[in-house]
Scaffold this active site. Structure first.
Site, mmCIF file in Angstrom:
data_model
loop_
_atom_site.group_PDB
_atom_site.id
_atom_site.type_symbol
_atom_site.label_atom_id
_atom_site.label_comp_id
_atom_site.label_asym_id
_atom_site.label_seq_id
_atom_site.Cartn_x
_atom_site.Cartn_y
_atom_site.Cartn_z
ATOM 1 N N THR A 1 -17.411 6.857 2.389
ATOM 2 C CA THR A 1 -17.184 5.862 3.448
ATOM 3 C C THR A 1 -18.397 4.942 3.542
ATOM 4 O OG1 THR A 1 -16.811 5.470 5.805
ATOM 5 C CG2 THR A 1 -17.868 7.565 5.225
ATOM 6 N N HIS B 1 -7.408 7.269 11.978
ATOM 7 C CA HIS B 1 -6.809 5.928 11.950
ATOM 8 C C HIS B 1 -5.295 5.941 11.772
ATOM 9 C CE1 HIS B 1 -10.948 4.055 10.692
ATOM 10 N NE2 HIS B 1 -10.905 4.417 11.942
ATOM 11 N N CYS C 1 13.589 -0.751 14.633
ATOM 12 C CA CYS C 1 13.724 0.582 15.216
ATOM 13 C C CYS C 1 15.198 1.012 15.219
ATOM 14 C CB CYS C 1 13.187 0.529 16.648
ATOM 15 S SG CYS C 1 13.400 2.030 17.584
ATOM 16 N N GLN D 1 -10.808 8.923 7.833
ATOM 17 C CA GLN D 1 -10.421 7.558 8.229
ATOM 18 C C GLN D 1 -9.242 7.102 7.376
ATOM 19 O OE1 GLN D 1 -14.252 5.034 8.705
ATOM 20 N NE2 GLN D 1 -14.804 6.794 7.479
ATOM 21 N N ASN D 2 -8.886 7.918 6.399
ATOM 22 C CA ASN D 2 -7.821 7.521 5.472
ATOM 23 C C ASN D 2 -6.454 7.735 6.090
ATOM 24 O OD1 ASN D 2 -9.939 7.095 3.798
ATOM 25 N ND2 ASN D 2 -9.579 8.871 2.494
ATOM 26 N N VAL D 3 -5.543 6.869 5.701
ATOM 27 C CA VAL D 3 -4.182 6.954 6.239
ATOM 28 C C VAL D 3 -3.199 7.363 5.142
ATOM 29 C CG1 VAL D 3 -4.661 5.242 8.055
ATOM 30 C CG2 VAL D 3 -3.755 4.467 5.841
ATOM 31 N N ASP D 4 -3.733 7.736 3.971
ATOM 32 C CA ASP D 4 -2.863 7.985 2.807
ATOM 33 C C ASP D 4 -2.232 9.376 2.772
ATOM 34 O OD1 ASP D 4 -4.969 9.663 1.886
ATOM 35 O OD2 ASP D 4 -5.829 8.058 0.675
ATOM 36 N N ARG E 1 0.826 -1.216 0.000
ATOM 37 C CA ARG E 1 0.000 0.000 0.000
ATOM 38 C C ARG E 1 0.858 1.263 0.000
ATOM 39 N NH1 ARG E 1 -3.905 -0.525 4.773
ATOM 40 N NH2 ARG E 1 -4.567 1.523 4.040
ATOM 41 N N CYS F 1 16.265 1.149 19.277
ATOM 42 C CA CYS F 1 16.413 -0.022 20.159
ATOM 43 C C CYS F 1 16.404 -1.350 19.405
ATOM 44 C CB CYS F 1 15.307 -0.010 21.212
ATOM 45 S SG CYS F 1 13.697 -0.436 20.523
HETATM 46 P P1 OAD Z 1 -14.763 1.316 2.459
HETATM 47 O O1 OAD Z 1 -13.954 0.605 1.431
HETATM 48 O O2 OAD Z 1 -15.461 0.491 3.484
HETATM 49 O O3 OAD Z 1 -15.885 2.217 1.753
HETATM 50 C C1 OAD Z 1 -15.589 3.056 0.666
HETATM 51 C C2 OAD Z 1 -16.851 3.790 0.273
HETATM 52 O O4 OAD Z 1 -16.514 4.681 -0.788
HETATM 53 C C3 OAD Z 1 -17.981 2.895 -0.246
HETATM 54 O O5 OAD Z 1 -19.222 3.301 0.328
HETATM 55 C C4 OAD Z 1 -17.960 3.122 -1.759
HETATM 56 O O6 OAD Z 1 -19.238 2.983 -2.365
HETATM 57 C C5 OAD Z 1 -17.471 4.563 -1.826
HETATM 58 N N1 OAD Z 1 -16.795 4.977 -3.073
HETATM 59 C C6 OAD Z 1 -15.976 4.283 -3.881
HETATM 60 N N2 OAD Z 1 -15.506 5.027 -4.888
HETATM 61 C C7 OAD Z 1 -16.046 6.282 -4.733
HETATM 62 C C8 OAD Z 1 -15.935 7.521 -5.430
HETATM 63 N N3 OAD Z 1 -15.176 7.663 -6.512
HETATM 64 N N4 OAD Z 1 -16.630 8.579 -4.954
HETATM 65 C C9 OAD Z 1 -17.418 8.472 -3.848
HETATM 66 N N5 OAD Z 1 -17.557 7.324 -3.162
HETATM 67 C C10 OAD Z 1 -16.881 6.242 -3.569
HETATM 68 O O7 OAD Z 1 -13.794 2.407 3.135
HETATM 69 P P2 OAD Z 1 -13.955 3.184 4.522
HETATM 70 O O8 OAD Z 1 -15.384 3.453 4.839
HETATM 71 O O9 OAD Z 1 -13.020 4.311 4.482
HETATM 72 O O10 OAD Z 1 -9.547 1.047 8.618
HETATM 73 O O11 OAD Z 1 -13.414 2.094 5.532
HETATM 74 C C11 OAD Z 1 -13.330 2.395 6.898
HETATM 75 C C12 OAD Z 1 -12.127 1.736 7.525
HETATM 76 O O12 OAD Z 1 -12.135 0.323 7.266
HETATM 77 C C13 OAD Z 1 -10.804 2.187 6.933
HETATM 78 O O13 OAD Z 1 -10.316 3.366 7.525
HETATM 79 C C14 OAD Z 1 -9.895 1.037 7.234
HETATM 80 C C15 OAD Z 1 -10.808 -0.088 6.870
HETATM 81 O O14 OAD Z 1 -10.526 -1.296 7.400
HETATM 82 C C16 OAD Z 1 -8.344 0.608 9.000
HETATM 83 O O15 OAD Z 1 -7.505 0.177 8.239
HETATM 84 C C17 OAD Z 1 -8.096 0.702 10.456
#
Ligand code: OAD
Length: 247
Positions: A191, A123, A150, A105-108, A73, A153
């Site tokens: 999301t 996150h 690390c 919630q994005n880490v990018d 990633r 250490c």
């Molecule tokens: P998801 O992959 O669960 O959801 C992505 C959402 O974006 C979905 O509802 C898609 O329909 C929508 N989508 C896709 N392409 C799009 C676009 N071009 N425009 C608008 N919407 C679009 O991702 P998150 O909800 O971010 O956590 O996931 C939440 C968390 O689950 C993440 O932060 C991550 C993951 O596991 C960790 O890694 C801790």
């Protein structure tokens, strides 16, 4: 459901009248940059789901596999740029100044790369590592091996990311709730709304009086709970909302 033109007109009016605004973003906002979402069709890495890799249990049983996923990633994200949706968020911050917050919630790191300053990374961040032994946190953009160590250490490093089953940083959560409870508008973008606590943020803001908008290519569990839900790509809809809405 309201037709798109009407929805966008209403959203623009609401933004014009608002004093403050929160963007709650998920993986979908970076999809048009070429970064796969977690639960989309291209969301699987090899045969694994995010939940199977982003956990302390997965890391303790197979740290190399978890690092392989994160390194894949990291290299993917390294080659990507912010898209129109991120740029619209920068325009919104210019308009609302310190009354604007992104809770992501994005880490990018693409929101910051685009130029946003007020970003709460719930996150964590994929470019940060944390030592499992001494706890040292560093930004490290170099290409890492699958068992990075690390520099202080020699302990095993892990991504500085909140995994399933782990608690979110309390200070960040406090900041997030503070803005959610006082904002006029929340725009939920890209999301799936199934990972807590972020999944309850829109409801919390709505209960305290915010106008809540959702932008997603698909219907989500939140769609029926928000004030206006617009079906479409973030990179197409957000610019429409922001355009000619300068205060
Ligand atoms: P998801 O992959 O669960 O959801 C992505 C959402 O974006 C979905 O509802 C898609 O329909 C929508 N989508 C896709 N392409 C799009 C676009 N071009 N425009 C608008 N919407 C679009 O991702 P998150 O909800 O971010 O956590 O996931 C939440 C968390 O689950 C993440 O932060 C991550 C993951 O596991 C960790 O890694 C801790």
């Amino acid at each position: 459901m309201m037709d798109k033109r009407n929805a966008i007109k209403i959203i623009k009016e609401k933004i014009k009248a608002a004093s403050n605004l929160v963007i709650l973003s998920g993986a979908g906002i970076s999809a048009e940059s070429g970064i796969p979402t977690f639960r989309g069709e291209d969301g699987l890495w090899k045969k694994y789901r995010a939940e199977e890799l982003a956990s302390p249990k997965a890391f303790s049983s197979n740290p190399e596999l978890v690092w392989e996923w994160y390194n894949w990633r990291r290299e993917l994200i390294r080659s990507k740029k912010p898209n129109q949706a991120h740029i619209s968020c920068v325009d919104l911050e210019k308009k609302f100044k310190d009354k604007f917050t992104i809770i992501t919630q994005n880490v990018d790191g693409l929101h910051q790369q685009a130029g946003n300053n007020n970003v709460i990374e719930l996150h964590g961040n994929i470019w940060k590592t944390r030592c499992t032994n001494c706890g040292d946190i560093k930004e490290n953009k170099s290409t890492l091996g699958n068992l990075p160590k690390c520099s202080i250490c020699n302990g095993l490093l892990r991504p500085h990311i909140v995994w399933f089953g782990e608690a979110l940083d309390e200070e960040l959560l406090y900041k997030a709730y503070k803005v959610l409870l006082s904002t006029d508008i929340v725009i939920v973008v890209g999301t799936s709304g199934i990972v807590y606590p972020a999944a309850q943020f829109a409801g919390t803001a709505k209960d305290s009086g915010a106008f809540v908008i959702e932008i997603d290519i698909k219907e989500t569990p939140q769609s029926s709970l928000v004030d206006v839900s617009v079906r479409g790509k973030a990179g197409e809809i957000l610019p429409l909302i922001v355009e000619s809405n300068n205060k």
